[in-house]
Write an enzyme that holds these catalytic residues in place. Sequence first.
Site, PDB file in Angstrom:
ATOM      1  N   TYR A   1      -9.254   7.825   2.307  1.00 22.13           N
ATOM      2  CA  TYR A   1      -9.462   6.443   2.516  1.00 22.13           C
ATOM      3  C   TYR A   1      -8.252   5.844   3.471  1.00 22.13           C
ATOM      4  CZ  TYR A   1      -9.755   1.573   0.695  1.00 22.13           C
ATOM      5  OH  TYR A   1     -10.011   0.198   0.175  1.00 22.13           O
TER       6      TYR A   1
ATOM      7  N   TRP B   1      -5.182  -5.510  -9.055  1.00 21.77           N
ATOM      8  CA  TRP B   1      -5.018  -5.489  -7.718  1.00 21.77           C
ATOM      9  C   TRP B   1      -5.267  -6.474  -6.879  1.00 21.77           C
ATOM     10  CZ3 TRP B   1      -1.572  -2.436  -5.112  1.00 21.77           C
ATOM     11  CH2 TRP B   1      -1.724  -2.286  -3.643  1.00 21.77           C
TER      12      TRP B   1
ATOM     13  N   HIS C   1       0.802  -0.943   0.029  1.00 21.39           N
ATOM     14  CA  HIS C   1      -0.210   0.116  -0.095  1.00 21.39           C
ATOM     15  C   HIS C   1       0.833   1.072  -0.036  1.00 21.39           C
ATOM     16  CE1 HIS C   1      -3.331  -2.698   0.694  1.00 21.39           C
ATOM     17  NE2 HIS C   1      -4.219  -1.831   0.445  1.00 21.39           N
TER      18      HIS C   1
END
Length: 104
Positions: free
Chosen positions: A41, A76, A22
């Site tokens: 987010y 992803w 990430h």
Amino acid sequence: MQRKAFKMFLLPGFEAEYKKRHDEIWPDLAELLKSVGIQHYSIFLDEKTLTLFAYLEAPDLTLLDALPAHPVMQKWWKFMRDIMLTNPDHSPVAIDIPSVFYFD
């Protein structure tokens, strides 16, 4: 702004790898998330249970419904499937968490 929270589940031993992936989020994935209005987010990890708690805001949450069909999102999910609990389509097992309190 609409808010959404959900939980996902990390496989044991992949805490550092999850964070690394990430930290190096793909530019095309970041652009896809922005294109549907996702803001603020955040994903948090409960290290004892390996539960991931995710929170995001977007002007219209229904726009997120298009994400699963997008090739970048599917790529992803395949990239992340070896370190998370996933569904047969490689999407992460995600359980929505209803809001019970909000202070603004």
